[in-house]
Enzyme design. Structure first.
Site, PDB file in Angstrom:
ATOM      1  N   THR A 193      -1.487 -15.738   1.336  1.00  0.00           N
ATOM      2  CA  THR A 193      -1.345 -16.934   2.167  1.00  0.00           C
ATOM      3  C   THR A 193      -1.318 -16.554   3.645  1.00  0.00           C
ATOM      4  O   THR A 193      -1.516 -17.396   4.516  1.00  0.00           O
ATOM      5  CB  THR A 193      -0.063 -17.702   1.801  1.00  0.00           C
ATOM      6  OG1 THR A 193      -0.003 -18.920   2.560  1.00  0.00           O
ATOM      7  CG2 THR A 193       1.190 -16.887   2.112  1.00  0.00           C
TER       8      THR A 193
ATOM      9  N   ASP B 183      -6.637 -18.665   3.685  1.00  0.00           N
ATOM     10  CA  ASP B 183      -6.478 -20.110   3.540  1.00  0.00           C
ATOM     11  C   ASP B 183      -6.430 -20.747   4.922  1.00  0.00           C
ATOM     12  O   ASP B 183      -6.622 -20.069   5.935  1.00  0.00           O
ATOM     13  CB  ASP B 183      -5.246 -20.465   2.690  1.00  0.00           C
ATOM     14  CG  ASP B 183      -3.918 -20.040   3.313  1.00  0.00           C
ATOM     15  OD1 ASP B 183      -3.824 -19.991   4.557  1.00  0.00           O
ATOM     16  OD2 ASP B 183      -2.957 -19.781   2.569  1.00  0.00           O
TER      17      ASP B 183
ATOM     18  N   HIS C 247       0.822  -1.209   0.000  1.00  0.00           N
ATOM     19  CA  HIS C 247       0.000   0.000   0.000  1.00  0.00           C
ATOM     20  C   HIS C 247       0.858   1.263   0.000  1.00  0.00           C
ATOM     21  O   HIS C 247       0.399   2.319  -0.446  1.00  0.00           O
ATOM     22  CB  HIS C 247      -0.946  -0.010   1.201  1.00  0.00           C
ATOM     23  CG  HIS C 247      -2.142  -0.874   1.005  1.00  0.00           C
ATOM     24  ND1 HIS C 247      -3.431  -0.426   1.187  1.00  0.00           N
ATOM     25  CD2 HIS C 247      -2.248  -2.170   0.615  1.00  0.00           C
ATOM     26  CE1 HIS C 247      -4.281  -1.410   0.926  1.00  0.00           C
ATOM     27  NE2 HIS C 247      -3.584  -2.480   0.591  1.00  0.00           N
TER      28      HIS C 247
ATOM     29  N   ASP D 179       3.081 -20.139   2.952  1.00  0.00           N
ATOM     30  CA  ASP D 179       3.212 -21.367   2.172  1.00  0.00           C
ATOM     31  C   ASP D 179       2.407 -21.215   0.889  1.00  0.00           C
ATOM     32  O   ASP D 179       2.004 -20.109   0.532  1.00  0.00           O
ATOM     33  CB  ASP D 179       2.755 -22.582   2.992  1.00  0.00           C
ATOM     34  CG  ASP D 179       1.356 -22.391   3.584  1.00  0.00           C
ATOM     35  OD1 ASP D 179       0.548 -21.653   2.964  1.00  0.00           O
ATOM     36  OD2 ASP D 179       1.064 -22.966   4.643  1.00  0.00           O
TER      37      ASP D 179
ATOM     38  N   THR E  96      -4.031 -21.910   6.627  1.00  0.00           N
ATOM     39  CA  THR E  96      -2.816 -21.677   7.427  1.00  0.00           C
ATOM     40  C   THR E  96      -2.521 -20.184   7.453  1.00  0.00           C
ATOM     41  O   THR E  96      -1.520 -19.738   6.896  1.00  0.00           O
ATOM     42  CB  THR E  96      -1.618 -22.455   6.853  1.00  0.00           C
ATOM     43  OG1 THR E  96      -1.413 -22.063   5.476  1.00  0.00           O
ATOM     44  CG2 THR E  96      -1.869 -23.956   6.903  1.00  0.00           C
TER      45      THR E  96
ATOM     46  N   PRO F 284      -5.237  -1.176  -6.308  1.00  0.00           N
ATOM     47  CA  PRO F 284      -6.077  -2.184  -6.964  1.00  0.00           C
ATOM     48  C   PRO F 284      -7.231  -2.618  -6.063  1.00  0.00           C
ATOM     49  O   PRO F 284      -7.052  -2.835  -4.867  1.00  0.00           O
ATOM     50  CB  PRO F 284      -5.107  -3.337  -7.220  1.00  0.00           C
ATOM     51  CG  PRO F 284      -3.760  -2.705  -7.237  1.00  0.00           C
ATOM     52  CD  PRO F 284      -3.835  -1.591  -6.233  1.00  0.00           C
TER      53      PRO F 284
ATOM     54  N   SER G  53       5.037   7.105   2.590  1.00  0.00           N
ATOM     55  CA  SER G  53       3.903   8.037   2.655  1.00  0.00           C
ATOM     56  C   SER G  53       2.743   7.443   3.448  1.00  0.00           C
ATOM     57  O   SER G  53       1.949   8.182   4.035  1.00  0.00           O
ATOM     58  CB  SER G  53       3.441   8.415   1.246  1.00  0.00           C
ATOM     59  OG  SER G  53       3.083   7.264   0.490  1.00  0.00           O
TER      60      SER G  53
END
EC number: 1.11.1.7
Length: 325
Positions: A203, A246, A77, A253, A248, A172, A87
């Site tokens: 992840t 996910d 970001h 991973d 984990t 985005p 910033s």
């Protein structure tokens, strides 16, 4: 007790691996300069800077492992807006609303880790180490602490003096499809492979219901029905309810890519990577080969960390990361 011993032993093994990697870089002539930056930038002026950052990161993550995702997200970001110039750290003033107060950034975490490292560094080497370099180093150390690859980055970024909420419109959106993601990142010099590899940072961490609830209002053939029920249950607690990307959430991973194969991507912008032929093979490759994902991820993170950096008179070295000098 045995589990704790194993984790400590694994940390020692990984530390030895880092030493070997750095030695190999030196032997094969690893490029120590990039875009005006240098791997040895603080060797004489503040040789303890990297260790201080690492200690601040490790201490914080031992207390709260979920902050690893926050530090990686903070780098992204920061760098995607006006380049890697810290910033994102600047506080709003009565005359200006800063990036960190944008709705897109309100869930960012880890500022206190950067503050801690900066304070300790200033006590040793006042006015030398930039906040932008600390953010980049902290993200790298967070990846490694969580079990991901170690990668080195050149230093010498200067801190920017601009931070405006309107600039965050360029971040985005989690609602972009693969083609839109490729176009958006491509404008900043990233390849489709970079896009998929960087998305693998998911992840770690969680997404808030507000970022994926739109997928639950109409039938979505790209979303596993059982997982859709899981997301609906999460959202029953409100827009700020959190869903891990996910199984984990605190381990770096390739489980994220396995989830995409099972139509269990949390965000639309996640699952679209598997649904789109142009990126599906990359997802499948990373799901099959974690080492390949790690290699491509570290290359993409180096590129991200060097995005539109400020040098010399283009910026400053802040005394306090939350305000300009």
């Amino acid at each position: 007790m045995l589990t704790r011993f194993k984790k400590q032993n694994n940390k020692m093994v990984r530390a030895n691996i880092v030493s070997m990697v750095l030695l190999m870089h030196a032997i094969v002539g690893f490029p120590f300069h990039a875009r005006g930056l240098s791997m040895t930038y603080y060797m004489m002026s503040c040789p303890f800077a990297e260790q201080i950052v690492k200690n601040s990161v490790n201490n914080a993550l031992q207390a709260d492992p979920t902050l690893a995702a926050g530090l990686i997200r903070m780098l992204f970001h920061d760098c995607f807006i006006e380049g890697c110039d810290a910033s994102i750290l600047l506080d709003s003033t009565k005359d200006n609303t800063a990036e960190k107060d944008s709705p897109a950034n309100l869930s960012l975490r880890g500022y206190e880790i950067i503050d801690d490292a900066k304070e300790k560094i200033e006590n040793r080497c006042p006015g030398v180490v930039s906040c932008a370099d600390i953010v980049a180093m902290a993200a790298r150390d967070a990846v490694f602490w969580a079990g991901g690859p170690y990668y080195d980055i050149p230093k010498g970024r200067f801190d920017g003096k601009r931070s405006k909420i309107e600039d965050t419109r360029n971040l985005p959106s989690p609602f972009l499809n693969a083609s839109q993601l490729i176009q958006t990142f491509g404008q900043r010099g990233f390849t489709p492979q970079d896009v998929v590899a960087l998305s693998g940072a998911h992840t770690l961490g969680v997404a808030r219901c507000s970022s994926f609830k739109a997928r639950l209002t109409v039938p979505d053939s790209s979303l596993d029905s059982t997982f859709a029920n899981t997301l609906s249950k999460t959202c029953s607690a409100g827009d700020n309810a959190e869903q891990p990307f996910d199984a984990t959430r605190n381990d770096f991973d390739n489980a994220y890519f396995n989830a995409l194969q099972m139509k269990s991507g949390v965000l639309f912008s996640d699952q679209t990577l598997f649904n789109t032929p142009r990126t599906r093979n990359l997802v499948n490759g990373y799901a099959l080969n974690q080492a390949k994902f790690f290699f491509d991820f570290q290359q993409a993170m180096r590129k991200m960390s060097n995005l539109d950096v400020k040098l010399g008179s283009q910026g400053e070295v802040r005394q306090n990361c939350r305000s300009i000098n």
